[in-house]
Design a protein around this motif. Structure first.
Motif, PDB file in Angstrom:
ATOM      1  N   ARG A  60      48.737  20.255  59.879  1.00 51.31           N
ATOM      2  CA  ARG A  60      49.675  20.539  58.995  1.00 51.31           C
ATOM      3  C   ARG A  60      51.021  21.191  60.082  1.00 51.31           C
ATOM      4  O   ARG A  60      52.173  21.011  59.438  1.00 51.31           O
ATOM      5  CB  ARG A  60      49.366  21.873  58.167  1.00 51.31           C
ATOM      6  N   ASP A  76      41.041  18.065  68.493  1.00 47.56           N
ATOM      7  CA  ASP A  76      39.976  19.035  67.736  1.00 47.56           C
ATOM      8  C   ASP A  76      38.481  18.969  68.135  1.00 47.56           C
ATOM      9  O   ASP A  76      38.347  17.626  68.594  1.00 47.56           O
ATOM     10  CB  ASP A  76      40.167  18.975  66.240  1.00 47.56           C
ATOM     11  N   TYR A 133      40.480  26.834  78.532  1.00 50.72           N
ATOM     12  CA  TYR A 133      41.634  26.027  78.043  1.00 50.72           C
ATOM     13  C   TYR A 133      42.908  26.148  78.785  1.00 50.72           C
ATOM     14  O   TYR A 133      43.873  25.228  78.906  1.00 50.72           O
ATOM     15  CB  TYR A 133      41.601  26.346  76.522  1.00 50.72           C
TER      16      TYR A 133
HETATM   17  C1  LIG Z   1      41.532  27.981  61.498  1.00 51.23           C
HETATM   18  S1  LIG Z   1      41.515  26.452  61.836  1.00 51.23           S
HETATM   19  C2  LIG Z   1      43.457  26.034  62.465  1.00 51.23           C
HETATM   20  C3  LIG Z   1      43.700  24.676  62.148  1.00 51.23           C
HETATM   21  C4  LIG Z   1      45.034  24.341  62.654  1.00 51.23           C
HETATM   22  N1  LIG Z   1      45.427  24.861  63.991  1.00 51.23           N
HETATM   23  C5  LIG Z   1      46.042  24.970  61.616  1.00 51.23           C
HETATM   24  O1  LIG Z   1      46.666  25.864  61.890  1.00 51.23           O
HETATM   25  O2  LIG Z   1      46.237  24.446  60.436  1.00 51.23           O
HETATM   26  C6  LIG Z   1      40.753  26.240  63.255  1.00 51.23           C
HETATM   27  C7  LIG Z   1      40.659  24.850  64.019  1.00 51.23           C
HETATM   28  O3  LIG Z   1      39.907  25.080  65.519  1.00 51.23           O
HETATM   29  C8  LIG Z   1      39.030  24.155  65.485  1.00 51.23           C
HETATM   30  N2  LIG Z   1      37.916  24.388  66.593  1.00 51.23           N
HETATM   31  C9  LIG Z   1      37.210  25.269  66.447  1.00 51.23           C
HETATM   32  N3  LIG Z   1      36.551  25.604  67.433  1.00 51.23           N
HETATM   33  C10 LIG Z   1      37.130  24.712  68.511  1.00 51.23           C
HETATM   34  C11 LIG Z   1      37.241  24.873  70.032  1.00 51.23           C
HETATM   35  N4  LIG Z   1      36.475  25.278  70.753  1.00 51.23           N
HETATM   36  N5  LIG Z   1      37.877  23.730  70.332  1.00 51.23           N
HETATM   37  C12 LIG Z   1      38.696  23.337  69.776  1.00 51.23           C
HETATM   38  N6  LIG Z   1      39.000  23.281  68.493  1.00 51.23           N
HETATM   39  C13 LIG Z   1      38.208  24.047  67.917  1.00 51.23           C
HETATM   40  C14 LIG Z   1      38.668  23.832  64.218  1.00 51.23           C
HETATM   41  O4  LIG Z   1      37.822  22.519  64.050  1.00 51.23           O
HETATM   42  C15 LIG Z   1      39.883  23.858  63.265  1.00 51.23           C
HETATM   43  O5  LIG Z   1      40.497  22.725  63.138  1.00 51.23           O
END
Ligand SMILES: C[S@@+](CC[C@H](N)C(=O)[O-])C[C@H]1O[C@@H](n2cnc3c(N)ncnc32)[C@H](O)[C@@H]1O
Length: 213
Positions: A60, A76, A133
């Motif tokens: 998004r 991701d 990170y």
């Molecule tokens: C709350 S969602 C937010 C997605 C996006 N940033 C948004 O605002 O629409 C959290 C995201 O973090 C990813 N995620 C969770 N743990 C993660 C990690 N350790 N490293 C990278 N991505 C991760 C999930 O798969 C998901 O896509």
């Protein structure tokens, strides 16, 4: 011995597989992109020539900036999210995709990127993963490249699980992240806390720059 951090990382990632969040979240863009957004003045400080969006979900945010970027790499942990982005941006050659291991930036070359940003995701991550990170971000940014990170500033419940916390904010501290960023070789261009109703200063924003030398 089991890697407790990795176990918790996997549990956190499972929370964000369910599609309902992603369709709902398409309607919550104003916080990040409305003209009065607290994120936007920081975002405007990024050079979008070659940008990484970390933890992109279903894309998004990438959609908001596609016409401004030279190239964007969407990263991701969850392969289904990257698959959704591939479908969403199928006609766009300038979008690249990476499924990572939850604390790394595989395939991103050292010093190759002008910017990295991460919204609405690191607030949930384990502290050790956020720190890793930061290290990886420093590695992939070119000197002068910048990172904009939306982090947790929740100092409650150390050692707990993030479901127990307000808005599922994992244990974190803006001050700790600023300190670690300094030690990794970033300059701090800006930072601020962000309030939630009944939860002042729950989140933090950091704008970092990889130092020239
Ligand atoms: C709350 S969602 C937010 C997605 C996006 N940033 C948004 O605002 O629409 C959290 C995201 O973090 C990813 N995620 C969770 N743990 C993660 C990690 N350790 N490293 C990278 N991505 C991760 C999930 O798969 C998901 O896509």
């Amino acid at each position: 011995m089991a890697d407790r951090n990795a176990e918790i990382r996997n549990a956190i990632a499972m929370d964000w597989v369910e599609a309902r969040y992603y369709s709902d979240a398409e309607g919550w863009l104003g916080t990040f992109w409305a003209p009065n957004s607290k994120f936007l003045p920081f975002f405007r400080e990024l050079d979008l020539t070659r940008v990484i969006e970390l933890a992109c979900g279903h894309g998004r945010h990438a959609e908001q900036i596609l016409d401004q970027v030279g190239e964007i790499t969407l990263v991701d942990f969850e392969p289904r999210n990257i698959a959704a982005c591939r479908e969403r941006f199928a006609s766009q050659d300038k979008v690249k995709y990476i499924v990572n291991a939850g604390n790394d930036l595989p395939g991103c070359e050292d010093g190759g990127y002008s910017a990295l940003f991460c919204y609405d995701a690191m607030v949930h991550f384990e502290l050790l993963d956020v720190i890793e990170y930061l290290r990886q971000t420093h590695r992939v940014l070119r000197p002068g490249g910048r990172a904009l990170l939306h982090v947790s500033n929740n100092r409650q419940n150390p050692g707990g699980f993030y479901h127990q916390n307000t808005h599922w904010r994992n244990f974190g501290s803006l001050d700790v992240f600023l300190h670690v960023a300094d030690r990794l070789g970033f300059g701090i261009l800006g930072s601020r806390t962000l309030d939630w109703p009944q939860a002042p200063e729950l989140d933090g924003l950091l704008l970092l720059e990889r130092k020239l030398s």
